[in-house]
Design a protein around this motif. Structure first.
Motif, short mmCIF file in Angstrom:
data_model
loop_
_atom_site.label_atom_id
_atom_site.label_comp_id
_atom_site.label_asym_id
_atom_site.label_seq_id
_atom_site.Cartn_x
_atom_site.Cartn_y
_atom_site.Cartn_z
N ILE A 139 -21.00 42.89 -47.86
CA ILE A 139 -21.46 43.47 -46.59
C ILE A 139 -21.69 42.35 -45.58
CG2 ILE A 139 -23.36 44.72 -45.49
CD1 ILE A 139 -23.56 46.32 -48.18
N PHE A 140 -22.28 41.25 -46.03
CA PHE A 140 -22.50 40.10 -45.14
C PHE A 140 -21.17 39.55 -44.62
CE2 PHE A 140 -22.72 35.48 -44.60
CZ PHE A 140 -23.61 35.41 -43.55
N LEU A 141 -20.19 39.39 -45.51
CA LEU A 141 -18.89 38.85 -45.10
C LEU A 141 -18.23 39.77 -44.07
CD1 LEU A 141 -16.40 37.09 -47.40
CD2 LEU A 141 -15.60 38.52 -45.55
N ALA A 142 -18.24 41.08 -44.33
CA ALA A 142 -17.63 42.04 -43.39
C ALA A 142 -18.36 42.01 -42.05
CB ALA A 142 -17.65 43.45 -43.99
N ALA A 143 -19.69 41.95 -42.09
CA ALA A 143 -20.47 41.92 -40.85
C ALA A 143 -20.21 40.63 -40.07
CB ALA A 143 -21.96 42.07 -41.17
N ALA A 144 -20.10 39.51 -40.80
CA ALA A 144 -19.83 38.24 -40.13
C ALA A 144 -18.45 38.25 -39.46
CB ALA A 144 -19.92 37.09 -41.14
N ALA A 145 -17.47 38.83 -40.14
CA ALA A 145 -16.12 38.93 -39.56
C ALA A 145 -16.16 39.79 -38.30
CB ALA A 145 -15.15 39.50 -40.58
N PHE A 146 -16.83 40.94 -38.39
CA PHE A 146 -16.94 41.84 -37.24
C PHE A 146 -17.63 41.15 -36.08
CE2 PHE A 146 -19.26 45.09 -34.84
CZ PHE A 146 -18.20 45.91 -34.45
N PHE A 147 -18.77 40.49 -36.36
CA PHE A 147 -19.53 39.80 -35.32
C PHE A 147 -18.71 38.66 -34.71
CE2 PHE A 147 -22.65 36.61 -33.89
CZ PHE A 147 -23.31 37.37 -32.94
N GLY A 148 -17.99 37.91 -35.55
CA GLY A 148 -17.16 36.82 -35.05
C GLY A 148 -16.08 37.30 -34.10
N LEU A 149 -15.48 38.43 -34.44
CA LEU A 149 -14.45 39.01 -33.57
C LEU A 149 -15.06 39.53 -32.27
CD1 LEU A 149 -12.45 40.89 -36.32
CD2 LEU A 149 -11.56 39.03 -34.92
N LEU A 150 -16.18 40.23 -32.41
CA LEU A 150 -16.80 40.87 -31.26
C LEU A 150 -17.47 39.87 -30.31
CD1 LEU A 150 -17.43 43.70 -30.06
CD2 LEU A 150 -19.57 43.63 -31.33
N ALA A 151 -18.29 38.99 -30.86
CA ALA A 151 -19.10 38.11 -30.02
C ALA A 151 -18.35 36.86 -29.57
CB ALA A 151 -20.37 37.70 -30.78
N PHE A 152 -17.48 36.34 -30.42
CA PHE A 152 -16.84 35.06 -30.11
C PHE A 152 -15.34 35.17 -29.87
CE2 PHE A 152 -20.58 34.03 -32.73
CZ PHE A 152 -21.30 33.32 -31.78
N ASN A 153 -14.82 36.38 -29.97
CA ASN A 153 -13.39 36.61 -29.75
C ASN A 153 -12.53 35.68 -30.61
OD1 ASN A 153 -11.30 38.04 -28.57
ND2 ASN A 153 -11.08 36.60 -26.89
N LEU A 154 -12.95 35.49 -31.86
CA LEU A 154 -12.20 34.62 -32.78
C LEU A 154 -10.82 35.21 -33.06
CD1 LEU A 154 -15.01 33.80 -35.38
CD2 LEU A 154 -14.15 32.32 -33.55
N PRO A 155 -9.84 34.38 -33.27
CA PRO A 155 -8.51 34.90 -33.61
C PRO A 155 -8.56 35.62 -34.97
CG PRO A 155 -8.42 32.56 -33.03
CD PRO A 155 -9.87 32.93 -33.13
N PRO A 156 -7.96 36.81 -35.08
CA PRO A 156 -7.99 37.56 -36.34
C PRO A 156 -7.45 36.76 -37.52
CG PRO A 156 -7.18 38.96 -34.58
CD PRO A 156 -7.32 37.58 -34.01
N GLY A 157 -6.42 35.95 -37.31
CA GLY A 157 -5.88 35.14 -38.40
C GLY A 157 -6.91 34.16 -38.93
N PHE A 158 -7.67 33.56 -38.04
CA PHE A 158 -8.73 32.64 -38.44
C PHE A 158 -9.78 33.38 -39.25
CE2 PHE A 158 -13.00 30.97 -37.59
CZ PHE A 158 -12.87 29.70 -38.13
N VAL A 159 -10.18 34.56 -38.80
CA VAL A 159 -11.20 35.35 -39.50
C VAL A 159 -10.72 35.69 -40.91
CG1 VAL A 159 -12.44 37.55 -39.50
CG2 VAL A 159 -12.21 36.24 -37.37
N LEU A 160 -9.45 36.06 -41.05
CA LEU A 160 -8.91 36.40 -42.38
C LEU A 160 -8.88 35.19 -43.30
CD1 LEU A 160 -6.03 38.77 -41.33
CD2 LEU A 160 -8.10 39.39 -42.58
N ILE A 161 -8.42 34.07 -42.79
CA ILE A 161 -8.37 32.85 -43.61
C ILE A 161 -9.79 32.43 -43.99
CG2 ILE A 161 -7.80 30.39 -43.60
CD1 ILE A 161 -5.33 31.22 -41.86
N PHE A 162 -10.70 32.45 -43.04
CA PHE A 162 -12.09 32.10 -43.31
C PHE A 162 -12.68 33.06 -44.36
CE2 PHE A 162 -16.66 32.43 -42.41
CZ PHE A 162 -17.03 31.12 -42.64
N GLY A 163 -12.38 34.36 -44.21
CA GLY A 163 -12.86 35.34 -45.18
C GLY A 163 -12.33 35.06 -46.58
N GLY A 164 -11.06 34.69 -46.68
CA GLY A 164 -10.47 34.37 -47.98
C GLY A 164 -11.12 33.14 -48.60
N VAL A 165 -11.32 32.09 -47.79
CA VAL A 165 -11.94 30.86 -48.30
C VAL A 165 -13.39 31.15 -48.70
CG1 VAL A 165 -12.69 28.54 -47.66
CG2 VAL A 165 -10.40 29.33 -47.03
N LEU A 166 -14.10 31.88 -47.86
CA LEU A 166 -15.48 32.24 -48.19
C LEU A 166 -15.53 33.10 -49.46
CD1 LEU A 166 -18.40 31.89 -47.29
CD2 LEU A 166 -18.13 33.92 -45.88
#
Length: 171
Positions: A139-166
């Motif tokens: 739940i924390f990982l999903a929320a962090a990905a959502f927040f990163g996309l919403l608040a910081f406009n992070l690139p989706p590819g970066f969020v996916l790679i970061f999620g995989g590494v995390l």
């Protein structure tokens, strides 16, 4: 089997209007519920790694499922099935778009399609969330990905790679 692969993916290709995330509920119905080619867990796993690979979601599912069901010829049957409706539809749209783009009902139609697309995306999010085992780390990982996309406009590819590494480190 090849005809079933072609037909399942043809239906997905013909009915998925509005963007890549509208494919998920349609793919899930055909691949998991109608034919049982993948379990829901496998379906979600394919969704995860298909996000990290370039290209249309529907093609990645066609390649994966086609290969799992019937090898290389299965890839061809499923891929042709999912692409053919778009080719046919685009040939018709190119002819008709300029004629009807100023029609008073056209904008209303497009708005309705966009809102229905939102509903499909929310439905898939619900289906995915109920299929995953809820644990605090996830739940924390999903929320962090959502927040990163919403608040910081992070690139989706970066969020996916970061999620995989995390995911490698916390699971």
């Amino acid at each position: 089997m090849l005809i079933r692969l072609f037909w399942a993916f043809f239906k997905v290709g013909a009915l998925a209007i509005g963007g890549s995330y509208t494919f998920y509920p349609l793919l899930e119905r055909e691949i998991v519920k109608n034919y049982g080619w993948l379990s829901m867990e496998e379906f979600i796993n394919v969704a995860g790694f298909s996000q990290a690979a370039p290209g249309p979601i529907s093609i990645k599912y066609a390649v994966y499922v086609g290969y799992e069901v019937a090898g290389i010829i299965g890839i061809l049957a499923a891929s042709l099935g999912v692409m053919l409706p778009a080719v046919i539809l685009m040939m018709l749209v190119v002819k008709g778009f300029s004629r009807y783009q100023n029609h008073p009902g056209f904008e209303g139609f497009l708005r309705g399609v966009r809102l229905a697309t939102l509903g499909l995306i929310l439905f898939f999010a619900w289906e995915m969330s109920t299929a995953l085992t809820p644990e605090l780390k996830g739940i924390f990982l999903a929320a962090a990905a959502f927040f990163g996309l919403l608040a910081f406009n992070l690139p989706p590819g970066f969020v996916l790679i970061f999620g995989g590494v995390l995911g490698l480190t916390i699971f």
